[in-house]
Design an enzyme around this catalytic site. Structure first.
Site, PDB file in Angstrom:
ATOM      1  N   GLY A  49       0.881  -1.173   0.000  1.00  0.00           N
ATOM      2  CA  GLY A  49       0.000   0.000   0.000  1.00  0.00           C
ATOM      3  C   GLY A  49       0.909   1.211   0.000  1.00  0.00           C
ATOM      4  O   GLY A  49       1.860   1.285  -0.780  1.00  0.00           O
ATOM      5  N   GLU A  50       0.666   2.111   0.906  1.00  0.00           N
ATOM      6  CA  GLU A  50       1.495   3.307   1.019  1.00  0.00           C
ATOM      7  C   GLU A  50       2.056   3.326   2.451  1.00  0.00           C
ATOM      8  O   GLU A  50       1.306   3.479   3.401  1.00  0.00           O
ATOM      9  CB  GLU A  50       0.606   4.529   0.709  1.00  0.00           C
ATOM     10  N   SER A  51       3.365   3.151   2.544  1.00  0.00           N
ATOM     11  CA  SER A  51       3.949   2.940   3.876  1.00  0.00           C
ATOM     12  C   SER A  51       3.804   4.152   4.791  1.00  0.00           C
ATOM     13  O   SER A  51       3.685   4.004   6.009  1.00  0.00           O
ATOM     14  CB  SER A  51       5.420   2.537   3.759  1.00  0.00           C
ATOM     15  N   CYS A  81       6.190  -5.332   0.501  1.00  0.00           N
ATOM     16  CA  CYS A  81       6.333  -4.016  -0.124  1.00  0.00           C
ATOM     17  C   CYS A  81       6.222  -2.888   0.914  1.00  0.00           C
ATOM     18  O   CYS A  81       7.150  -2.690   1.689  1.00  0.00           O
ATOM     19  CB  CYS A  81       5.349  -3.885  -1.270  1.00  0.00           C
ATOM     20  N   ARG A 108      12.953   3.405  -0.370  1.00  0.00           N
ATOM     21  CA  ARG A 108      11.584   3.411  -0.931  1.00  0.00           C
ATOM     22  C   ARG A 108      11.627   3.768  -2.408  1.00  0.00           C
ATOM     23  O   ARG A 108      12.500   4.507  -2.848  1.00  0.00           O
ATOM     24  CB  ARG A 108      10.733   4.471  -0.235  1.00  0.00           C
ATOM     25  N   ILE A 139       5.732  -3.369  -7.538  1.00  0.00           N
ATOM     26  CA  ILE A 139       4.923  -2.172  -7.802  1.00  0.00           C
ATOM     27  C   ILE A 139       5.457  -1.029  -6.925  1.00  0.00           C
ATOM     28  O   ILE A 139       5.326  -1.062  -5.702  1.00  0.00           O
ATOM     29  CB  ILE A 139       3.431  -2.420  -7.474  1.00  0.00           C
ATOM     30  N   ARG A 140       6.065  -0.061  -7.564  1.00  0.00           N
ATOM     31  CA  ARG A 140       6.725   1.039  -6.830  1.00  0.00           C
ATOM     32  C   ARG A 140       7.465   0.479  -5.604  1.00  0.00           C
ATOM     33  O   ARG A 140       7.325   0.956  -4.479  1.00  0.00           O
ATOM     34  CB  ARG A 140       5.710   2.110  -6.410  1.00  0.00           C
ATOM     35  N   HIS A 175       5.098  -8.788  -4.579  1.00  0.00           N
ATOM     36  CA  HIS A 175       3.726  -9.092  -4.136  1.00  0.00           C
ATOM     37  C   HIS A 175       3.289 -10.512  -4.495  1.00  0.00           C
ATOM     38  O   HIS A 175       2.585 -10.692  -5.499  1.00  0.00           O
ATOM     39  CB  HIS A 175       2.747  -8.126  -4.822  1.00  0.00           C
ATOM     40  N   GLU A 177       0.973 -12.166  -3.251  1.00  0.00           N
ATOM     41  CA  GLU A 177      -0.504 -12.288  -3.151  1.00  0.00           C
ATOM     42  C   GLU A 177      -1.179 -11.929  -4.479  1.00  0.00           C
ATOM     43  O   GLU A 177      -2.366 -12.180  -4.647  1.00  0.00           O
ATOM     44  CB  GLU A 177      -1.032 -11.426  -1.993  1.00  0.00           C
TER      45      GLU A 177
HETATM   46  N1  GLN Z   1       5.885   2.833  -2.779  1.00  0.00           N
HETATM   47  C1  GLN Z   1       5.138   2.402  -1.644  1.00  0.00           C
HETATM   48  C2  GLN Z   1       5.722   2.976  -0.367  1.00  0.00           C
HETATM   49  O1  GLN Z   1       6.728   3.563  -0.374  1.00  0.00           O
HETATM   50  C3  GLN Z   1       5.096   0.893  -1.572  1.00  0.00           C
HETATM   51  C4  GLN Z   1       4.353   0.332  -2.765  1.00  0.00           C
HETATM   52  C5  GLN Z   1       3.658  -0.961  -2.528  1.00  0.00           C
HETATM   53  O2  GLN Z   1       3.404  -1.382  -1.394  1.00  0.00           O
HETATM   54  N2  GLN Z   1       3.280  -1.601  -3.595  1.00  0.00           N
HETATM   55  O3  GLN Z   1       5.137   2.833   0.658  1.00  0.00           O
END
Ligand code: GLN
Length: 197
Positions: A49-51, A81, A108, A139-140, A175, A177
């Site tokens: 998600g977004e940390s 992630c 990150r 993913i990112r 990921h 999952e």
């Molecule tokens: N870029 C996100 C972060 O820095 C992590 C991306 C992800 O969990 N797929 O939190």
């Protein structure tokens, strides 16, 4: 044997995919929204998600102390992630709330804007049959820039550490999952089983 109950921290991010994968692996997945629910869990997954958001919500919702306490007792935790970032001791840039349960330093968005998402075949120590690599979906994604002496590197991709374990804590930058390959989740469930027995 009783089904293992694995919590998926449900503050933000890819919760449902982990719950489905856990069911496919024969475990019971529960979405954890309140700290008290941690006590029902044999293991915990912190999703992608977004940390920065997950970190803020961990603090706001009273998870920081509860999670550190449960983790220091006996709770196995797997971070994917953003979950990997949240478990780290340090990020290379910026300042965000971290659990600091693993002795790793994390970069990150390490792959930059150009290649913000990609897939590649991975060889993972301990779950690998050489014939069948694991398809890593990034993913990112972060990568792990430094590992402490107690951290075991389980996978490198192009010279960067993307999966590691320290005692009962496991992290991957990718990921699993989002694939239909159960091997990483089964590996975590084996860790849970080992630690409970
Ligand atoms: N870029 C996100 C972060 O820095 C992590 C991306 C992800 O969990 N797929 O939190």
């Amino acid at each position: 044997m009783r089904k293992r109950t694995i919590g998926v921290l449900a503050l933000q991010g890819a919760v449902r995919e982990h719950l489905m994968m856990l069911e496919n692996c024969g475990a019971q997945g529960i979405a954890v929204k309140y700290p008290s629910e941690l006590f029902a869990c044999d293991g915990l997954i912190i999703p992608g998600g977004e940390s920065t958001t997950i970190g803020k919500l961990i603090v706001r919702d009273g998870f920081l102390e509860a999670l550190r306490k449960r983790a220091s007792e006996d709770l196995p935790v797997y971070g994917t992630c953003a979950g990997l970032i949240v478990l780290a001791r340090q990020v290379t840039e910026g300042n965000q709330p971290l659990l600091g349960l693993m002795d790793i330093v994390v970069r990150r968005n390490a792959y930059g804007r150009q290649v913000d998402s990609f897939e590649d075949d991975l060889i993972i120590k301990g779950i690998q049959d050489e014939e069948k690599p694991f398809r890593g979906i990034f993913i990112r994604a972060p990568w792990i820039e430094e590992v402490g002496p107690d951290v075991e590197v389980l996978c490198e991709h192009k010279g960067k550490v993307v999966m590691a374990r320290q005692d009962r804590f496991l992290v991957s930058a990718f990921h699993p999952e989002l694939t239909d390959d159960r091997r990483v989740h089964l590996y975590f469930l084996d860790m849970v089983k080992e630690l409970l027995s």
